[in-house]
Design a protein around this motif. Sequence first.
Motif, short mmCIF file in Angstrom:
data_model
loop_
_atom_site.label_atom_id
_atom_site.label_comp_id
_atom_site.label_asym_id
_atom_site.label_seq_id
_atom_site.Cartn_x
_atom_site.Cartn_y
_atom_site.Cartn_z
N LEU A 166 0.80 -1.22 0.00
CA LEU A 166 0.00 0.00 0.00
C LEU A 166 0.83 1.28 0.00
N ILE A 167 2.02 1.19 0.56
CA ILE A 167 2.87 2.39 0.69
C ILE A 167 4.22 2.09 0.05
N GLU A 168 4.61 2.93 -0.89
CA GLU A 168 5.93 2.80 -1.51
C GLU A 168 6.78 3.97 -1.03
N VAL A 169 7.91 3.66 -0.43
CA VAL A 169 8.79 4.70 0.11
C VAL A 169 10.11 4.68 -0.65
N ASP A 170 10.44 5.81 -1.24
CA ASP A 170 11.72 5.97 -1.93
C ASP A 170 12.65 6.71 -0.97
N THR A 171 13.67 6.02 -0.50
CA THR A 171 14.58 6.62 0.49
C THR A 171 15.85 7.16 -0.13
N THR A 172 15.84 7.38 -1.44
CA THR A 172 17.00 7.95 -2.11
C THR A 172 17.25 9.35 -1.53
N PRO A 173 18.48 9.63 -1.10
CA PRO A 173 18.75 10.96 -0.53
C PRO A 173 18.53 12.05 -1.58
N VAL A 174 17.99 13.16 -1.13
CA VAL A 174 17.76 14.30 -2.01
C VAL A 174 19.06 15.07 -2.14
N GLU A 175 19.44 15.37 -3.38
CA GLU A 175 20.66 16.15 -3.58
C GLU A 175 20.33 17.61 -3.36
N ARG A 176 21.16 18.25 -2.58
CA ARG A 176 20.97 19.67 -2.32
C ARG A 176 22.06 20.44 -3.05
N PRO A 177 21.73 21.62 -3.56
CA PRO A 177 22.76 22.42 -4.23
C PRO A 177 23.84 22.84 -3.24
N ILE A 178 25.04 22.89 -3.73
CA ILE A 178 26.16 23.28 -2.88
C ILE A 178 26.09 24.79 -2.68
N THR A 179 26.08 25.20 -1.41
CA THR A 179 26.05 26.63 -1.12
C THR A 179 27.46 27.10 -0.82
N PRO A 180 27.82 28.27 -1.33
CA PRO A 180 29.16 28.78 -1.06
C PRO A 180 29.33 29.05 0.43
N PRO A 181 30.56 28.90 0.94
CA PRO A 181 30.77 29.15 2.38
C PRO A 181 30.49 30.61 2.71
#
Length: 104
Positions: free
Chosen positions: A69-84
């Motif tokens: 009934l429930i499909e879970v995709d646990t692939t990590p979300v890519e976040r854009p690299i923020t400058p320091p």
Amino acid sequence: MKIRWRLRMAAAQREVWTGTELRRLLAEKAGLELSSASVSALFTKEPSQVKMTTLAALCTALECTPNDLIEVDTTPVERPITPPRPVADLPKVASARGRSMPPL
């Protein structure tokens, strides 16, 4: 993470095509009486939350598991690299000893 509600697919695989049929199965097999509107909402929309008792009743009525009934995709979300962040300048010390000038 992405979650997909697959009740309609799980029901279709078990030859349950309408909310009325699902409602009857829930009452007969699991003893859960839900309104037509509630069953229709479960059948047509992706719920933001589901009670554990409702999930258990759906599994009992359809003879399936929660994974059906429930499909879970646990692939990590890519976040854009923020400058320091730039380091703030430290205040300048007035003299070598760290003392400030007397007031004028």
